[in-house]
Design a protein around this motif. Structure first.
Motif, mmCIF file in Angstrom:
data_model
loop_
_atom_site.group_PDB
_atom_site.id
_atom_site.type_symbol
_atom_site.label_atom_id
_atom_site.label_comp_id
_atom_site.label_asym_id
_atom_site.label_seq_id
_atom_site.Cartn_x
_atom_site.Cartn_y
_atom_site.Cartn_z
ATOM 1 N N LYS A 3 0.853 -1.188 0.000
ATOM 2 C CA LYS A 3 0.000 0.000 0.000
ATOM 3 C C LYS A 3 0.882 1.230 0.000
ATOM 4 N N PHE A 4 0.364 2.313 -0.610
ATOM 5 C CA PHE A 4 1.036 3.593 -0.459
ATOM 6 C C PHE A 4 0.823 4.062 0.980
ATOM 7 N N LEU A 5 1.841 4.723 1.485
ATOM 8 C CA LEU A 5 1.720 5.367 2.791
ATOM 9 C C LEU A 5 1.981 6.852 2.587
ATOM 10 N N GLY B 248 0.537 10.374 4.923
ATOM 11 C CA GLY B 248 0.706 10.883 6.290
ATOM 12 C C GLY B 248 0.542 9.802 7.345
ATOM 13 N N GLY B 249 -0.051 8.696 6.971
ATOM 14 C CA GLY B 249 -0.232 7.585 7.906
ATOM 15 C C GLY B 249 -1.295 7.835 8.959
ATOM 16 N N GLN B 250 -2.072 8.894 8.805
ATOM 17 C CA GLN B 250 -3.051 9.243 9.852
ATOM 18 C C GLN B 250 -4.285 8.348 9.819
ATOM 19 N N THR B 251 -4.481 7.653 8.737
ATOM 20 C CA THR B 251 -5.550 6.659 8.676
ATOM 21 C C THR B 251 -4.945 5.259 8.647
ATOM 22 N N GLY C 29 -1.154 14.454 7.953
ATOM 23 C CA GLY C 29 -2.156 13.994 6.977
ATOM 24 C C GLY C 29 -2.060 14.768 5.677
ATOM 25 N N THR C 30 -2.339 14.100 4.557
ATOM 26 C CA THR C 30 -2.189 14.716 3.232
ATOM 27 C C THR C 30 -3.504 14.708 2.461
ATOM 28 N N ILE C 31 -3.568 15.584 1.487
ATOM 29 C CA ILE C 31 -4.767 15.653 0.652
ATOM 30 C C ILE C 31 -4.891 14.375 -0.195
#
Ligand SMILES: Cc1cc2nc3c(=O)[nH]c(=O)nc-3n(C[C@H](O)[C@H](O)[C@H](O)COP(=O)(O)OP(=O)(O)OC[C@H]3O[C@@H](n4cnc5c(N)ncnc54)[C@H](O)[C@@H]3O)c2cc1C
Lengths: 787, 264
Positions: B26-28, B30-33, B107-109
């Motif tokens: 999987k892409f990672l 911001g990892g916030q989810t 976290g990222t857009i």
């Protein structure tokens, strides 16, 4: 005089280590050769355990052992018990269902442990726990009392037909019925007290070490009462005799009641340490905490209050159904009975009170004491009734209360409690003035111009703390005495160690207890060390809960200080060749009054230990102990006034003002007391507006993380206005009443009374979420439209 | 957390080719989810390909009427961007209301829209403003990107590289936070775009973010809070949970749409 005695705002000694990250908590303990436990927990609320296949798990990397409930009971580990026996109306004892630390044949709530994996690392233990295959036969479940009561409801424990644990009563039914029948006006309400998760910041944790060579166990654990833990683990769970078991509760990051009890995990860690000959550690995840920490509250009640033509209360009758969860936790039975119904007279002079309580099993985690324990449920009931009655009678809610206040003390209520002191009208006046109740209608109009609905609500709470006289609680069913003990050790250099059975897990005892000594001997608090939380160090103790550490724990210290003081004076009188009556202790010296003859405080200590020149027949040393058994409960009380603004478009409530006037008796450290009140009110606001532990009908916990369980955040609570109007408690040497739970007890009804006042609809339950407030507002508009 | 293999990608092509070679990677961002999900053992990717260090994905640029935000731009970066504040202030206010400072710092857009949480804020921005999602292989209009709860038009291994927002004449965002999680219980982005008024609602719908045609019509005729409040929303299409009934959410859609107009 030092300025660190009683009444001083001394900064907390313990905060240096807490705020610099140097606190030592159970999870910080690392033992040599330590293994980790991971529990295999039931995903079902109710199921028969048909078989457990551990073979795959046992073969995994790092796995030391996989253990189950049959092995546990086979080794003679006893069932977990409730330590307070309640007798039903018909004289029968309560129906206590068997609770094994690891379930054997049946699981009764989601999270009930069926097996444990012990492995070299936490990750290995977790991985292997997932590989344990449990064959469940799923049974229908119930998750609330109304479902458990129903004909044909799933039967949770064989020995509790209809899931009824006990059917108990207090007060005089016939006289109360008669009083209500002759009443000029009656107010009747159905009131639910919402279920809560306790959420201490530090999750539960245990590290157990069995020493085979000594046949000795050491348990580090997150406990509010390590001695009680040792007692129960020895006497009932047969883990080890008391002299072979040391329990240490080091720094503990909050308890709120949830860390009073002895849980399956601690028992299993001790037993597994013996089985594997390794130290075994377990630390709860937050998810496990939601599932397994004992919840609080969860009552459904119907109440009727009667008034005569002059608005005097003539009778109060209550029926309560309480959910105790899947098993009876340590003090669970006392919460909806003696800690609840004995307070149903409130601050009021009521000749007739009757309450009966039915408790039921449900397929949910056990319910036990949570900050306030029974008293918030009582205060919420009475104070919503009073506010509602005032609205129905068309009188001012504050004045209806005032008119019915108990004014003479001691006052015997019809429900056991004998109030010893208080000035309820004084608290009401102080709160009303601070809240500027007189200016409320102008503020309401101004809010209306901004499109906001403004409301004001009162709560005049009373609670019983300082639990409690041992003989009294014994006669009511308690399995333990509720005294406290202390030991005062004056070292040869004059520094002092206080050993106390009261445990500190956020309350600041290391500061306030030292202030007590500072006051007595006029010494700086830096010279005084408080020792607690270790059964090898402290003689015995009943622990911290029920706001008892001040009124009971400090009273024990005070008694021991009396003995030390007497001996100090004897030694000084002997050395200084004066009369004992002329000796005063002051400014670090022990002096002969009116002369320049004096010894340094440390010189008295040294004299006691060198013993070169002691009075004839005196034992060397300067160390005294005392046990203090209270003579009565204490009765903190107060008046809280809450003012809110509701946005009618969204149902969002903002608390714009919260005013407290408390009567806690003597206050040792006002800063710490204010902190307790702030935290308590925050929890009360949490209960009133935000927090709700919810199970679905199948017994699955819907509020199992902070995504769904709403804890109060800083922006959810207002800046409080906190004040004190105190009367001295006549029942203990310090005049203290206790302050630890008041905020959580007194605030919920004030909040709900304010919101229902604002929206003009009394049909509102906690938590008053925006969705619920909006729905209540819809009812108002629908009713207006129908008119 | 289950064992996983971590790889820090240096470029878009490095990331996509690396991911293609994994079993269940999987892409990672911001990892916030993703990280909390892994910690709860609800996800077990064999590999993590971290895209948060790819410089090309961290730019914000304004070109004429288009604001382009790189996929790895954090919420804090967008919230603090003076260029975005000038072009689309509603986007700044939306980004600054996501989670807490720690979440916004990571976290990222790209992660937010790829995840398409039904209560996330950015999907409402993309849909409401009529954005275009740029991936490593194509451009997808927002109307086609958000397929349903946690579902997007992204193919296996496809990577979001940027989001292009056309500058609206006017736009406003209003969010009613869930009291516990503070994700959106109802979030409304209302915008006057070159192609007419667009209104997107997040947090409330049974199928995730959606466009509200009745609100678009009403606001197209009369851009006012009153017009928005007069539009009713069918409760049958709304979620219900312990925080709010579907009727309540349906009601809030109108209220928040009105506040979005007020904020524009
Ligand atoms: C406490 C907390 C509060 C929050 N509150 C809010 C809130 O109020 N509103 C809100 O909208 N969100 C909220 N979030 C979520 C937050 O905004 C996350 O940043 C966002 O959901 C995911 O972004 P990320 O960069 O962290 O992605 P990750 O967690 O790293 O990844 C999420 C998913 O997207 C995939 N992914 C990541 N980048 C790409 C890419 N470039 N191309 C394709 N797939 C990709 C990943 O593989 C993964 O499946 C909150 C999160 C937390 C922890």
């Amino acid at each position: 005089m030092t300025d660190q005695g009683i009444g001083a705002r001394v900064l907390r000694k313990e905060d240096k280590r807490f705020i610099t990250g140097k606190g030592k908590y159970t999870d910080d303990i690392v033992q040599p050769n330590q293994a980790y436990a991971a529990f295999v927990r039931s995903p079902h609320a109710h199921a028969n355990v048909k078989s457990i296949d551990t073979s795959a798990a046992e073969a995994m990397d790092g796995v030391e052992a996989v253990l189950n409930g049959h092995q546990l009971t086979g080794d003679g580990i006893g069932n977990i018990i409730c330590g307070w026996g309640i007798t039903s109306k018909d004289g029968s004892p309560m129906n206590m269902g068997a609770w094994s630390a690891l379930a054997t044949d049946k699981v009764r709530y989601v999270g009930d442990a069926v097996a444990v994996v012990i492995a070299d690392s936490k990750a290995q233990a977790q991985a292997a726990a997932e590989a344990v295959m449990v064959d469940y036969e799923i049974l229908p479940a119930t998750s609330n009392v109304l479902a458990s009561m129903k004909e044909g409801a799933p039967q949770i424990h064989e020995n509790a037909p209809g899931n009824l644990i006990f059917d108990w009563e207090i007060g005089n039914k016939d006289e109360t019925d008669a009083a209500l029948a002759s009443a000029h006006h009656t107010t009747t309400m159905e009131i639910t007290n919402n279920r809560l998760s306790p959420n201490p910041m530090e999750p539960r944790s245990a590290v157990a070490t069995f020493d085979e060579s000594e046949d000795h166990y050491t348990l580090y654990t997150t406990s509010q009462n390590p001695h009680v833990a040792r007692l129960v683990l020895s006497a009932f769970y047969n883990v080890a005799p008391e002299h072979k078991l040391r329990v240490i509760a080091p720094d503990v990051g909050g308890g709120f009641g949830a860390k009073i009890y002895i849980y399956p995990e601690e028992i299993v860690c001790l037993w597994a340490s013996m089985k594997t000959n390794r130290s075994v550690k377990w630390t709860s995840t937050r998810s496990e905490a939601f599932l397994t920490d004992a919840h609080g509250r969860d009552h459904v009640s119907t109440a009727t209050m009667g008034f005569d033509a002059d608005n005097n209360i003539v009778g109060f009758k209550i029926n309560t159904k309480a959910n105790l969860g899947a098993y009876m936790s340590l003090f669970s039975s006392s919460v909806p009975t003696y800690l609840y119904a004995t307070l149903l007279s409130g601050q009021y002079n009521i000749a007739n009170v009757y309450c009966d309580v039915q408790t039921y099993y449900t397929n949910t985690v056990p319910v036990d004491a949570y900050r306030g324990a029974g008293r918030p449920e009582a205060a919420y009931l009475i104070e919503r009734m009073m506010e509602t009655a005032a609205r129905e009678l068309g009188v001012d809610p504050g004045e209806l209360r005032r008119q019915n206040f108990v004014r003479e003390f001691p006052h015997q209520t019809p429900v056991i409690m004998a109030y010893d002191s208080g000035d309820f009208a004084g608290n009401l006046d102080q709160a009303k003035a601070a809240a500027d109740v007189a200016g409320f209608s102008a503020r309401k109009e101004e809010a209306a111009r901004r499109g906001k609905l403004r409301g004001l609500g009162y709560s005049n709470y009373i609670e019983a703390c300082g639990i409690a006289p041992s003989a009294a609680v014994g006669s009511l069913g308690a399995g333990v005495g509720l005294w406290e003990s202390a030991e005062v050790r004056v070292n040869p250099v004059g520094t002092i160690e206080i050993l106390t059975g009261s445990h500190s897990h956020g309350q600041g005892h290391e500061t306030t207890f030292a202030q007590l000594v500072s006051e007595r001997f006029d010494l700086p608090t830096d010279n005084i060390q408080i020792v607690h939380g270790d059964t090898d160090k402290v003689q015995f103790g009943m622990g911290t809960y029920g706001s008892r550490s001040g009124a009971v724990g400090m009273s024990a210290i005070s008694k021991a200080l009396d003995k030390v003081e007497a001996k100090v004076k004897k030694i000084a009188a002997h050395v200084l060749e004066a009369s004992e009556d002329d000796i005063v202790i002051e400014g670090g010296e022990v002096k002969v009054k009116g002369t320049d003859k004096a010894m340094g405080w440390h010189e008295v200590g040294l004299s006691a230990y060198t013993a070169h020149n002691l009075p004839e027949g005196m034992e060397p040393g300067l160390k005294e102990g005392a046990f203090y058994d209270p003579t009565n409960f204490t009765f903190p009380a107060g008046c809280y006034i809450c003012e809110v603004e509701v946005d009618p478009q969204t149902g969002v409530t903002e608390i714009v003002q919260f005013t407290a006037s408390d009567d806690f008796g003597t206050i040792i450290n006002p800063m710490i007391v204010e902190g307790q009140v702030h935290g308590g009110i925050a929890q009360g606001i949490g209960q009133a507006m935000l927090e709700h532990a919810v199970y679905d009908d199948d017994g699955q916990l819907l509020s199992g993380s902070y995504m769904d369980y709403c804890m109060p955040r800083a922006d959810d609570v207002p800046n409080y206005t906190v004040s004190h109007h105190s009367t001295t408690c006549p029942g203990n040497p310090l005049g203290m009443k206790g302050c630890g739970e008041a905020g959580a007890i007194g605030s919920p009804p004030a909040v709900i009374n304010a919101i229902t006042d604002a929206i003009g609809n009394n049909n509102l339950s906690m938590p008053a979420t925006p969705s619920r407030v909006w729905a209540a507002l819809q009812q108002v508009s629908a009713a207006q439209a129908a008119e | 957390m289950y064992d996983t293999t971590y790889y820090r990608a240096s470029s878009v092509s490095d990331a996509t080719s690396k991911l293609a070679g994994t079993e269940d990677g999987k892409f990672l961002a911001g990892g916030q989810t993703l990280i909390p999900t892994m910690k709860q053992r609800l996800a077990a990717p064999s590999d993590l390909v971290d895209v948060s260090g790819i410089d090309a994905l961290k730019n914000i640029s304004v070109d004429g009427d288009t604001v382009t935000i790189g996929a790895a731009c954090t919420h804090a970066q967008v919230a603090g961007s003076s260029e975005v504040a000038q072009a689309i202030p509603a986007l700044v206010s939306l980004a600054s209301g996501i989670g807490d400072p720690a979440v916004r710092a990571r976290g990222t857009i790209g992660g937010s829209i790829a995840n398409n949480d039904p209560a996330a804020d950015y999907p409402a921005a993309c849909l409401g403003l009529g954005a275009t999602i740029v991936t490593d292989s194509r451009e997808v209009p927002a109307d086609e990107f958000f397929v349903g709860m946690f579902e997007t038009a992204l193919e296996e291994g496809e990577m979001v590289t940027a989001v292009k927002f056309p500058k609206p004449a006017k736009a406003g965002y209003a969010k009613f936070p869930n009291p516990a999680s503070r994700y959106a219980m109802v979030g409304v982005m209302a915008a006057q775009t070159a192609n007419g008024v667009r209104v997107a609602v997040t947090g409330a719908g049974n199928d995730g973010v959606f466009r509200h045609s009745a609100l678009e019509e009403a606001l197209g005729a009369n851009w006012s809070a009153d017009a928005a409040q007069g539009v009713s929303t069918d409760a049958a299409d709304m979620m219900a949970d312990i925080h709010g009934s579907s009727e309540y959410r349906a009601h809030l859609v109108g209220v928040m749409a009105g506040r979005a107009v007020d904020n524009s």
